[in-house]
Structures are given as structure tokens and as C-alpha cells.
Motif scaffolding. Sequence first.
Motif, PDB file in Angstrom:
ATOM      1  N   LYS A 164       0.812  -1.213   0.000  1.00  0.00           N
ATOM      2  CA  LYS A 164       0.000   0.000   0.000  1.00  0.00           C
ATOM      3  C   LYS A 164       0.847   1.265   0.000  1.00  0.00           C
ATOM      4  CE  LYS A 164      -3.967  -2.118   2.330  1.00  0.00           C
ATOM      5  NZ  LYS A 164      -4.877  -2.063   3.489  1.00  0.00           N
ATOM      6  N   SER A 165       2.116   1.138   0.411  1.00  0.00           N
ATOM      7  CA  SER A 165       2.968   2.332   0.433  1.00  0.00           C
ATOM      8  C   SER A 165       3.324   2.801  -0.970  1.00  0.00           C
ATOM      9  CB  SER A 165       4.243   2.054   1.233  1.00  0.00           C
ATOM     10  OG  SER A 165       5.028   1.082   0.579  1.00  0.00           O
ATOM     11  N   ASN A 170       5.927   1.876  -2.697  1.00  0.00           N
ATOM     12  CA  ASN A 170       7.372   1.954  -2.912  1.00  0.00           C
ATOM     13  C   ASN A 170       7.962   0.638  -3.428  1.00  0.00           C
ATOM     14  OD1 ASN A 170       7.535   4.622  -1.963  1.00  0.00           O
ATOM     15  ND2 ASN A 170       7.633   3.913   0.170  1.00  0.00           N
TER      16      ASN A 170
END
Length: 471
Positions: free
Chosen positions: A289-290, A292
Amino acid sequence: MLAFILSRVTPGPALGPLSYREHRVALLHLTHWMSTTGGGVTFTINCSGFGQHGADPTALNSVFNRKPFRPVTNISVPTRVNISFTMSAILDVNEQLHLLSSFLWLEMVWDNPFISWNPEECEGITKMSMAAKNLWLPDIFIIELMDVDKTPKGLTAYVSNEGRIRYKKPMKVDSICNLDIFYFPFDQQNCTLTFSSFLYTVDSMLLDMEKEVWEITDASRNILQTHGEWELLGLSKATAKLSRGGNLYDQIVFYVAIRRRPSLYVINLLVPSGFLVAIDALSFYLPVKSGNRVPFKITLLLGYNVFLLMMSDLLPTSGTPLIGVYFALCLSLMVGSLLETIFITHLLHVANTQPPPLPRWLHSLLLHCNSPGRCCPTAPQKENKGLGLTPTHLPGVKEPEVSAGQMPGPGEAELTGGSEWTRAQREHEAQKQHSVELWVQFSHAMDAMLFRLYLLFMASSIITVICLWNT
């Protein structure tokens, strides 16, 4: 008789050029004539004054004049040539052309019955050196040789008072070798060096060993162990007869076993590749969900491709070695993990906006994986959020309590209708949240499965490298 033979050996305008068989017959007649007319008598060299004024060239003219002929007193007796060599360097192994480039010091020893002197009359001289171009030399060559013999000119030979001649010459040998590069850079190669005569059959020349094989191996290994990419494992020999054109030729076959030193390739190829794969495996700890994880994996994948391009010069250009399979598997794992991350990111995005229902087979698989003792791990869940809970048993959702025998009144009915709508709304939200949680658990299960695949691949790669290195 001598004039007739010389006229036949030398092509003239009347007789024309001679064939190889005619030359050979003429030379045999000439040697036989010399041996039957006193030419077979051993020459005793007058070496008085050699210790003070050096060797007198005229004293050796009788020997030098016999250079074109094989030094025997009886033409039916073959000349025995003892050979040995020292492999001082392995210059290159060309995997594409299947060539072994090495540097040898070849030593040949044979007897010349026409040379002898008395050391007591020659001031104790038992050995002297003379130009090899003035002596008869055996035509020993290496059958696997793929280049012209580039032996330097002006070499000398040592002659003993008993007529034993010892001749050494350096040779750069580019020999054909059947290479097996599957286990590169932990490969071992077995090449052959076959010494034979080009002209003389077994009736005229026999080959033998001047040194034992273990002596040649030890001398070569002591030189080779100090430098170079390759190390000499051992030498062995076999004697055989070569049939060519209806004639038999004596030959000695040496089997050369060499092994590559893999340190350079392990440090420059395997270790960096292993580090990149390990970093890619650790990227599973980054939350999806980040946002990255995908850029990080793309950066690693680009870096790995640049690494392969830079290190391509160290890899063999022909065949498919095991290390090439390893690099292909590493690249496939990194591409597969990137695709899996993109799929999981898209799946979670869809689940948060319009979550699709989880297929029944996938729901059963997750239930199977979440059972105690199963090998497929999932992300840790809260105790009250199991996969088997119904929406009404989810947190924050309560059943309205209705006492027995009590019926709602008109006002209460309106309140009950509002509460029914609110409860339906809550059930819908709870069902949506439950579906999202199922898809999140599915993504965690895929990450855990791929992560364990990474660990299994890295462990098997390390074990394989250790086994190949110690074999």
C-alpha cells in the motif's frame, strides 16, 4: 653407384620430379651403400686442444656430413627416441574454438652411433654443445597442433662422449581440445597431446619415455601452481600405433587434466548476483500500500540487467553453462516478483473501490492454508477476524434483541424500519470490509509463497556452489 643415386634424388630436366616413394627408396639405397662401404664405422673425434682453444669444427665434419641421414649403422634397426616435456604455462582456453594454448619445453634424447670420444684424451670433456642445425633431428610433432610450429632458430643440442644427444626446444602449442563448459567456472577439462613422427614408421623410429609420468607432472605442477587461471590436476599416458596410408607410426598420447580456478568468477559474478537477489527478496517486507515496492523492484531489475551486460565478457561465448541457467533463473524470479507486485497492487486497488467476490475455490484454499500446521503462511490476522465469520459476527455488528411475546408498536415500527435500514447498511459495509480482508490475506499468501521460493532458490544455489567448488 653414388652418382646414380644422387642423380635420382636430385630432379633433373630429363628425369623430372620424383615421387615421395622414389625419394624414400633412393635414400634407403644411399644409406645402405654408405653402411656397406665403411660408412657404418664409428667416428672417433680428435678433440686434443678442445679445453684450451675450443672445439675444432673440422673435427666434427664427418658427423655434420651425415645430417641428412638417420644415424644408424644398420638400416633395419629403428632409432629409439625418448621424449618428455614440461608444461610451463597454460596461456588460454578458447571455449568458442575449443583450443588449448600452452607452452611446453620438449626434450628429445636419442643415440648417434657415429659420435664418440675418449674423455681422457679430451681433458675430461664428457659433454659438449653444438648447433642443432648441424645434426639429424627427429621429426616429432603433436597431432592436435592447430598452428605452425614456431620453434625459434639457432637452438643447440648437448652431445655426450658416448653419442647420446639431448635436444630441448620451447613450443607454443595451440592444440584442439574437446571442451565441456557446462560446469563453468567449476569445470575440469581433459585434453590430449599426441606425439608422433611425421615421416618415420615403426620400422625406422620408436618412441619411449625419457622421464616417468609422475616426474613430468610434478615438474609442470610446481611451475603452474604459482600463476594462471588454470591448475594442472595430473598427467597420464598411453602408447598406441597410428595407421596412416597402410603404414604404422609409433606414438605416445598424454592425457592432460586441468581445472579452472573459480575465485575470479565467484567474486565477480556469483556474489554480486546473489546480493541483488537477496535484496529483491527482502523487498517483500515493504508494504504494498505504500507504493514503494514496485519502483524499488524496477530499479533492481534494471541494475541486474546492467550487471549482466558488464560481466558478459567473462562468460563463455559458446554452449550453455550452468551459470547461465543460474542467471536466467535469477532474472526470471525478479521479473516474476515484479509482475506479482503489480498484480497485488492492482488487486488491492480494485478491492478497496469495488471488491469482487472471492471465488469459492480460492476461499477454500485460504481456509486450507490458514489451518494450523499448514505450510502456506498468511499475514497475521486479528483474533476476531477469521475467514469463517459471517458478516453479523464481525466486530461492531450486533443482533437486535427481541424479547419473547413483545411486538413493536406503530412508533416502534418506524424506529424498527429505520434500524433495519441502518442494520442493512452496516451489514453491507461489514461484508465489503470482510471481502477486502480476504483479498488482503490472499495477497499476503502470495507474497509469503514467493518469498519462500526465493529462500529455497538461494539455499539451493549456495549448496550447489559449495559442492562444485569442493568436488
